[in-house]
Motif scaffolding. Structure first.
Motif, PDB file in Angstrom:
ATOM      1  N   LEU A 119       0.766  -1.296  -0.123  1.00 23.07           N
ATOM      2  CA  LEU A 119       0.131   0.063   0.077  1.00 23.07           C
ATOM      3  C   LEU A 119       0.886   1.235   0.099  1.00 23.07           C
ATOM      4  CD1 LEU A 119      -2.734   1.152   0.263  1.00 23.07           C
ATOM      5  CD2 LEU A 119      -2.646   1.004   2.669  1.00 23.07           C
ATOM      6  N   LEU A 120       2.034   1.344   1.002  1.00 21.99           N
ATOM      7  CA  LEU A 120       2.568   2.611   1.141  1.00 21.99           C
ATOM      8  C   LEU A 120       3.829   2.814  -0.201  1.00 21.99           C
ATOM      9  CD1 LEU A 120       2.970   2.910   5.086  1.00 21.99           C
ATOM     10  CD2 LEU A 120       1.207   4.127   3.461  1.00 21.99           C
ATOM     11  N   ASN A 121       4.203   1.582  -0.463  1.00 22.58           N
ATOM     12  CA  ASN A 121       5.308   1.717  -1.303  1.00 22.58           C
ATOM     13  C   ASN A 121       5.119   0.963  -2.783  1.00 22.58           C
ATOM     14  OD1 ASN A 121       6.954   2.728   0.537  1.00 22.58           O
ATOM     15  ND2 ASN A 121       7.647   0.949   1.260  1.00 22.58           N
ATOM     16  N   ASP A 122       3.704   0.579  -2.892  1.00 22.78           N
ATOM     17  CA  ASP A 122       3.298   0.153  -4.314  1.00 22.78           C
ATOM     18  C   ASP A 122       4.345  -0.986  -4.703  1.00 22.78           C
ATOM     19  OD1 ASP A 122       1.805  -0.057  -6.481  1.00 22.78           O
ATOM     20  OD2 ASP A 122       2.544   1.596  -7.443  1.00 22.78           O
ATOM     21  N   GLY A 123       4.803  -1.722  -4.093  1.00 19.15           N
ATOM     22  CA  GLY A 123       5.652  -2.792  -4.356  1.00 19.15           C
ATOM     23  C   GLY A 123       7.168  -2.668  -4.578  1.00 19.15           C
ATOM     24  N   GLN A 124       7.541  -1.232  -4.255  1.00 18.68           N
ATOM     25  CA  GLN A 124       8.858  -0.797  -4.559  1.00 18.68           C
ATOM     26  C   GLN A 124       9.846  -1.364  -3.459  1.00 18.68           C
ATOM     27  OE1 GLN A 124       9.665   0.607  -7.256  1.00 18.68           O
ATOM     28  NE2 GLN A 124       7.484   0.398  -8.014  1.00 18.68           N
ATOM     29  N   PRO A 125      10.750  -1.464  -3.578  1.00 18.84           N
ATOM     30  CA  PRO A 125      12.082  -1.882  -2.254  1.00 18.84           C
ATOM     31  C   PRO A 125      12.152  -0.878  -1.475  1.00 18.84           C
ATOM     32  CG  PRO A 125      13.353  -1.534  -4.519  1.00 18.84           C
ATOM     33  CD  PRO A 125      11.889  -1.521  -4.757  1.00 18.84           C
ATOM     34  N   GLY A 126      12.194   0.614  -1.879  1.00 16.37           N
ATOM     35  CA  GLY A 126      12.457   1.558  -0.778  1.00 16.37           C
ATOM     36  C   GLY A 126      11.317   2.241  -0.639  1.00 16.37           C
ATOM     37  N   PRO A 127      11.360   3.301   0.322  1.00 13.77           N
ATOM     38  CA  PRO A 127      10.262   4.033   0.603  1.00 13.77           C
ATOM     39  C   PRO A 127       9.915   5.021  -0.526  1.00 13.77           C
ATOM     40  CG  PRO A 127      12.104   4.423   2.306  1.00 13.77           C
ATOM     41  CD  PRO A 127      12.611   3.541   1.273  1.00 13.77           C
ATOM     42  N   LEU A 128       8.704   4.627  -0.959  1.00 10.74           N
ATOM     43  CA  LEU A 128       8.163   5.585  -2.052  1.00 10.74           C
ATOM     44  C   LEU A 128       7.981   6.926  -1.813  1.00 10.74           C
ATOM     45  CD1 LEU A 128       7.305   5.000  -5.086  1.00 10.74           C
ATOM     46  CD2 LEU A 128       5.124   4.749  -4.229  1.00 10.74           C
ATOM     47  N   LEU A 129       7.416   7.469  -0.504  1.00 11.50           N
ATOM     48  CA  LEU A 129       7.321   8.760  -0.406  1.00 11.50           C
ATOM     49  C   LEU A 129       8.352   9.889  -0.583  1.00 11.50           C
ATOM     50  CD1 LEU A 129       5.772  11.235   0.797  1.00 11.50           C
ATOM     51  CD2 LEU A 129       5.955  10.334   3.070  1.00 11.50           C
ATOM     52  N   GLU A 130       9.689   9.175  -0.397  1.00  8.85           N
ATOM     53  CA  GLU A 130      10.993   9.856  -0.487  1.00  8.85           C
ATOM     54  C   GLU A 130      11.115  10.135  -1.968  1.00  8.85           C
ATOM     55  OE1 GLU A 130      14.868   8.453   0.858  1.00  8.85           O
ATOM     56  OE2 GLU A 130      13.918   7.532   2.553  1.00  8.85           O
ATOM     57  N   ASP A 131      10.641   9.190  -2.994  1.00 13.50           N
ATOM     58  CA  ASP A 131      10.678   9.450  -4.340  1.00 13.50           C
ATOM     59  C   ASP A 131       9.860  10.852  -4.617  1.00 13.50           C
ATOM     60  OD1 ASP A 131      12.437   7.523  -4.492  1.00 13.50           O
ATOM     61  OD2 ASP A 131      11.088   5.878  -5.154  1.00 13.50           O
ATOM     62  N   TYR A 132       8.635  10.702  -4.086  1.00  7.45           N
ATOM     63  CA  TYR A 132       7.720  11.916  -4.375  1.00  7.45           C
ATOM     64  C   TYR A 132       8.287  13.139  -4.104  1.00  7.45           C
ATOM     65  CZ  TYR A 132       3.878   8.929  -5.916  1.00  7.45           C
ATOM     66  OH  TYR A 132       2.975   8.123  -6.554  1.00  7.45           O
ATOM     67  N   LEU A 133       8.839  13.136  -2.798  1.00  6.29           N
ATOM     68  CA  LEU A 133       9.343  14.473  -2.417  1.00  6.29           C
ATOM     69  C   LEU A 133      10.522  14.914  -3.088  1.00  6.29           C
ATOM     70  CD1 LEU A 133       8.912  13.769   1.485  1.00  6.29           C
ATOM     71  CD2 LEU A 133       7.622  15.002   0.181  1.00  6.29           C
ATOM     72  N   ILE A 134      11.493  14.012  -3.362  1.00  3.27           N
ATOM     73  CA  ILE A 134      12.590  14.286  -4.082  1.00  3.27           C
ATOM     74  C   ILE A 134      12.258  14.846  -5.689  1.00  3.27           C
ATOM     75  CG2 ILE A 134      14.946  13.345  -5.097  1.00  3.27           C
ATOM     76  CD1 ILE A 134      14.730  11.625  -2.371  1.00  3.27           C
ATOM     77  N   GLU A 135      11.300  14.148  -5.932  1.00  2.00           N
ATOM     78  CA  GLU A 135      10.993  14.518  -7.434  1.00  2.00           C
ATOM     79  C   GLU A 135      10.589  15.919  -7.429  1.00  2.00           C
ATOM     80  OE1 GLU A 135       7.701  13.335 -10.931  1.00  2.00           O
ATOM     81  OE2 GLU A 135       8.189  11.920  -9.261  1.00  2.00           O
TER      82      GLU A 135
END
Length: 320
Positions: A119-135
């Motif tokens: 749910l939170l990382n959509d199957g990704q190995p790392g924290p997906l929220l970080e990617d949204y913030l960094i992007e």
């Protein structure tokens, strides 16, 4: 947040704050869109069977201990709420904060892992929220030709909030099992014994009375048949030892069954929208906590509902 600037192209605090808020909002909106699919996969059939299969094994022992410990943990949580703004009682708040929620069952851990990964990382190995913030921030920084965004700062902020929220979500599994027990005992007492038994204590008292009547009739001087008739009019009082042993046996049996009750009640909760509301509430609190960089505020009320039912059961059974 990272605030590297260039004399030629300075980045304003307002731009950084707006980018962060936009990234957080977009991330949590995407998480909410994944909730229906997450529930269908893990809480409806056949996924509910796979989810609750983890209860087979040591959970059959952990669940009874957790249900017996749950009132202590609920009291500690209530105490923290009552004294959180009293500096003189900070020591008591710290003591209550160290009270554990109980053993983490395999089902609880499995569901926490599913929420985190699916749910939170959509199957990704790392924290997906970080990617949204960094992007979001990199798009701002790129316009000003500045240095790359520091990833580590976001990990330090996000990980404790997510871990605490998932810990609170695990507590709701124990509370839901306790509420299920109360409802099951009420139904069983009404149909099997024509008694109002709003919980395991009430059911234990009824069964202890039946056991005392059976033993007294069996040992009646004029025979078991006449004894059964006599004690139907003048029921004997069960001894304290009989009542306690029957009550403990009933509570243990109910708790063991509760470890597997999710196979039945997870689809029911999914159908009536309880899982959806609970997950939406978890995301709402996480979004707020991440946005204002505060401690986790996700505190589901299920455990307090379960404790109110326990108190009613004890009052009805005459224990308090």
């Amino acid at each position: 947040m990272p605030n590297a600037t260039s004399p030629e192209h300075p980045v304003s605090e307002a731009e950084i704050e707006q980018a962060i808020r936009a990234g957080i909002a977009r991330y949590f909106n995407d998480c909410r869109t994944r909730i229906p699919g997450f529930i269908d996969r893990h809480f409806h059939y056949p996924g509910a069977i796979e989810t609750n299969r983890k209860a087979l094994g040591w959970d059959m022992l952990r669940a009874p201990i957790n249900l017996l410990w749950a009132p202590v943990y609920a009291l500690a949580c209530l105490l923290k709420i009552l004294i959180r703004n009293r500096p003189r009682l900070a020591w008591l708040h710290q003591f209550a904060d160290r009270v554990p929620a109980g053993f983490t069952t395999q089902v609880q851990q499995h569901i926490s892992d599913l929420i985190l990964v699916d749910l939170l990382n959509d199957g990704q190995p790392g924290p997906l929220l970080e990617d949204y913030l960094i992007e979001a921030l990199e798009s701002v920084y790129a316009r000003h030709a500045l240095e790359p965004v520091d990833h580590q700062r976001f990990s330090t902020l996000i990980e404790p909030l997510v871990a605490d929220a998932l810990s609170q979500y695990r507590v709701t599994r124990t509370a839901s099992a306790d509420i299920t027990n109360s409802i099951s005992c009420t139904v069983l007492g009404a149909f099997a014994f024509q008694k109002f038994t709003p919980g395991g204590i009430g059911l234990g008292v009824v069964l202890a009375s039946m056991a005392a009547k059976f033993m007294a009739a069996r040992d009646f001087i004029l025979g078991e048949t006449i004894g059964g008739w006599y004690y139907s009019w003048f029921p004997p009082e069960p001894s304290l030892a009989t009542t306690a042993s029957v009550m403990v046996a009933v509570m243990a049996a109910l708790a063991a069954l509760a470890a597997l009750s999710g196979v039945i009640f997870d689809p029911v909760q999914a159908a009536v929208g309880l899982h959806r509301r609970r997950l939406n509430k978890l995301l709402d609190h996480l979004e707020r906590d991440v946005s204002i960089s505060t401690q986790s505020s996700f505190r589901p009320k299920d455990q307090y509902v379960a404790r109110i039912l326990d108190m009613f059961d004890m009052i009805r059974s005459g224990l308090i």
